[in-house]
Design an enzyme around this catalytic site. Sequence first.
Site, PDB file in Angstrom:
ATOM      1  N   LYS A  46       0.836  -1.206   0.000  1.00  0.00           N
ATOM      2  CA  LYS A  46       0.000   0.000   0.000  1.00  0.00           C
ATOM      3  C   LYS A  46       0.870   1.256   0.000  1.00  0.00           C
ATOM      4  O   LYS A  46       2.061   1.193   0.343  1.00  0.00           O
ATOM      5  CB  LYS A  46      -0.918  -0.014   1.235  1.00  0.00           C
ATOM      6  CG  LYS A  46      -0.176   0.013   2.561  1.00  0.00           C
ATOM      7  CD  LYS A  46      -1.116  -0.292   3.729  1.00  0.00           C
ATOM      8  CE  LYS A  46      -0.382  -0.222   5.051  1.00  0.00           C
ATOM      9  NZ  LYS A  46      -1.246  -0.686   6.167  1.00  0.00           N
ATOM     10  N   ARG A 145     -11.023  -0.315  14.384  1.00  0.00           N
ATOM     11  CA  ARG A 145     -10.657   0.484  13.212  1.00  0.00           C
ATOM     12  C   ARG A 145     -11.516   0.049  12.027  1.00  0.00           C
ATOM     13  O   ARG A 145     -12.405   0.775  11.616  1.00  0.00           O
ATOM     14  CB  ARG A 145      -9.163   0.347  12.919  1.00  0.00           C
ATOM     15  CG  ARG A 145      -8.679   1.304  11.854  1.00  0.00           C
ATOM     16  CD  ARG A 145      -7.171   1.280  11.658  1.00  0.00           C
ATOM     17  NE  ARG A 145      -6.694   0.084  10.971  1.00  0.00           N
ATOM     18  CZ  ARG A 145      -5.469  -0.060  10.487  1.00  0.00           C
ATOM     19  NH1 ARG A 145      -4.583   0.939  10.616  1.00  0.00           N
ATOM     20  NH2 ARG A 145      -5.089  -1.168   9.891  1.00  0.00           N
ATOM     21  N   TYR A 267      15.375  30.154  10.311  1.00  0.00           N
ATOM     22  CA  TYR A 267      14.176  30.923  10.636  1.00  0.00           C
ATOM     23  C   TYR A 267      14.058  31.185  12.132  1.00  0.00           C
ATOM     24  O   TYR A 267      14.330  30.318  12.956  1.00  0.00           O
ATOM     25  CB  TYR A 267      12.924  30.175  10.152  1.00  0.00           C
ATOM     26  CG  TYR A 267      12.672  30.346   8.671  1.00  0.00           C
ATOM     27  CD1 TYR A 267      12.384  31.610   8.133  1.00  0.00           C
ATOM     28  CD2 TYR A 267      12.724  29.263   7.816  1.00  0.00           C
ATOM     29  CE1 TYR A 267      12.156  31.770   6.767  1.00  0.00           C
ATOM     30  CE2 TYR A 267      12.488  29.414   6.453  1.00  0.00           C
ATOM     31  CZ  TYR A 267      12.203  30.678   5.938  1.00  0.00           C
ATOM     32  OH  TYR A 267      11.976  30.831   4.597  1.00  0.00           O
ATOM     33  N   MET A 315      11.885  24.661   4.208  1.00  0.00           N
ATOM     34  CA  MET A 315      11.146  23.867   3.224  1.00  0.00           C
ATOM     35  C   MET A 315      12.079  23.053   2.325  1.00  0.00           C
ATOM     36  O   MET A 315      11.828  21.876   2.044  1.00  0.00           O
ATOM     37  CB  MET A 315      10.276  24.783   2.351  1.00  0.00           C
ATOM     38  CG  MET A 315       9.403  24.011   1.372  1.00  0.00           C
ATOM     39  SD  MET A 315       8.502  25.078   0.244  1.00  0.00           S
ATOM     40  CE  MET A 315       7.355  25.881   1.342  1.00  0.00           C
TER      41      MET A 315
HETATM   42  C1  LIG Z   1      -0.553  -1.640   6.899  1.00  0.00           C
HETATM   43  C2  LIG Z   1      -1.176  -2.932   7.275  1.00  0.00           C
HETATM   44  C3  LIG Z   1      -0.386  -4.085   7.412  1.00  0.00           C
HETATM   45  C4  LIG Z   1       1.120  -4.047   7.380  1.00  0.00           C
HETATM   46  O1  LIG Z   1       1.577  -3.591   8.617  1.00  0.00           O
HETATM   47  P1  LIG Z   1       3.154  -3.498   8.956  1.00  0.00           P
HETATM   48  O2  LIG Z   1       3.180  -3.088  10.375  1.00  0.00           O
HETATM   49  O3  LIG Z   1       3.703  -2.477   8.031  1.00  0.00           O
HETATM   50  O4  LIG Z   1       3.721  -4.844   8.708  1.00  0.00           O
HETATM   51  C5  LIG Z   1      -1.028  -5.281   7.642  1.00  0.00           C
HETATM   52  N1  LIG Z   1      -2.367  -5.347   7.747  1.00  0.00           N
HETATM   53  C6  LIG Z   1      -3.155  -4.264   7.648  1.00  0.00           C
HETATM   54  C7  LIG Z   1      -4.618  -4.400   7.795  1.00  0.00           C
HETATM   55  C8  LIG Z   1      -2.581  -3.015   7.432  1.00  0.00           C
HETATM   56  O5  LIG Z   1      -3.360  -1.923   7.371  1.00  0.00           O
END
Ligand SMILES: *Cc1c(COP(=O)(O)O)cnc(C)c1O
Length: 375
Positions: A46, A145, A267, A315
Amino acid sequence: MDHAPAPITRFDSECGRLVIDIDAVRQNWRTIAARIAPAYASAVVKADAYGLGAAKIAPALYDEGCRDFFTAHVSEALAIRPLLPADARLIPLNGLVTGTEEAVFAAGLTPVLNTLAQVRRWSALLRDKGARREALFQFDSGMSRLGMSLAEAKALASDTELLEPIILTHVMSHLASADEPSSPQNESQRAAFEAITALFPQAKPCLSNSAGAFLNGAYHGALARPGIALYGGMPAPGMADVLRPVIRLDVPVLQTHIVEAGAKVGYSGTHVTTGPTRLATLAIGYADGLPRSLSGKGAAFFNGVRLPFAGRVSMDSVTVDCSALPEGTLSEGDHVEIIGPHQDIEALGTLAGTISYEILTRLGARYARIYTGKA
Ligand SMILES: *Cc1c(COP(=O)(O)O)cnc(C)c1O
């Protein structure tokens, strides 16, 4: 007048160099696969493989034997679908979001169904098409979640008509505290998950993220979902012993200068020199993903020597104190290490008050990205 945008001209000399080691990603995947066998390892790719390039990484992991690829969005899965052979399963984790159903079906993606409404929509669509297709069901085992509740699991398990067109391959859930092996939340989620998987004997369990793969075998299920570990993140104990770092980031020095005692740097003049000081300004700033929270706290490295940030992260640049180096060692155009053997993504994340995941996924678009290893 011509309104077409000018073609992008790149000058690598003005950019940070982000080196991404595909062989290390391959090896990390093999390490996890071996660790959890006979459970299988998927790959979570992802957010463009945590910012490192899913188009490069997913095919390399397919080559290693990985067949299951989790994305968050449907569009991320569609982007890599043409790069992978037909037997690769692409699984968007965020669910069968309204409006994506036809695309998910047409591309042969395997949806994660997170709500009863999603199960109903997928079932109805498959009935409509006269098709049976694979899906995963996600249940909430204590993170609140995504996923359905135990009560919903019970209702679903007995609804044979609704389930009929769906080939339920896996029942999944997600661990909230796997990076803390002693957290009681792990065992309580595992037990809750077990009660749910018992309702779906036709499906295999899918529970662990990277850190979960480093818990005991009771957490591994049939299919694990490692993400960060593939990319050299090591958030849990034991990971650093066996995983390899994946990225290295070096950035060019834009200018060096010597200032007197009392000079204000950056800054708001938050840093004031206490004596004659040699400074170097680097071509990396918060627009490149260098957290601004590293102002006055972060450091770069040159030949292993720590060069502390002087003042705020701008930046597009940050200024470091390089007085610890012999005079004349560091010049305009030289590269210094931001991520590498002296500062890994875990250390940088901790220093910035965040996590390695955020360091990776915020890596900016201006770096010259260099892939090494077998693509
Ligand atoms: C992002 C995610 C993972 C991977 O998690 P890591 O801690 O990066 O290994 C696995 N399962 C779900 C549902 C996730 O959202």
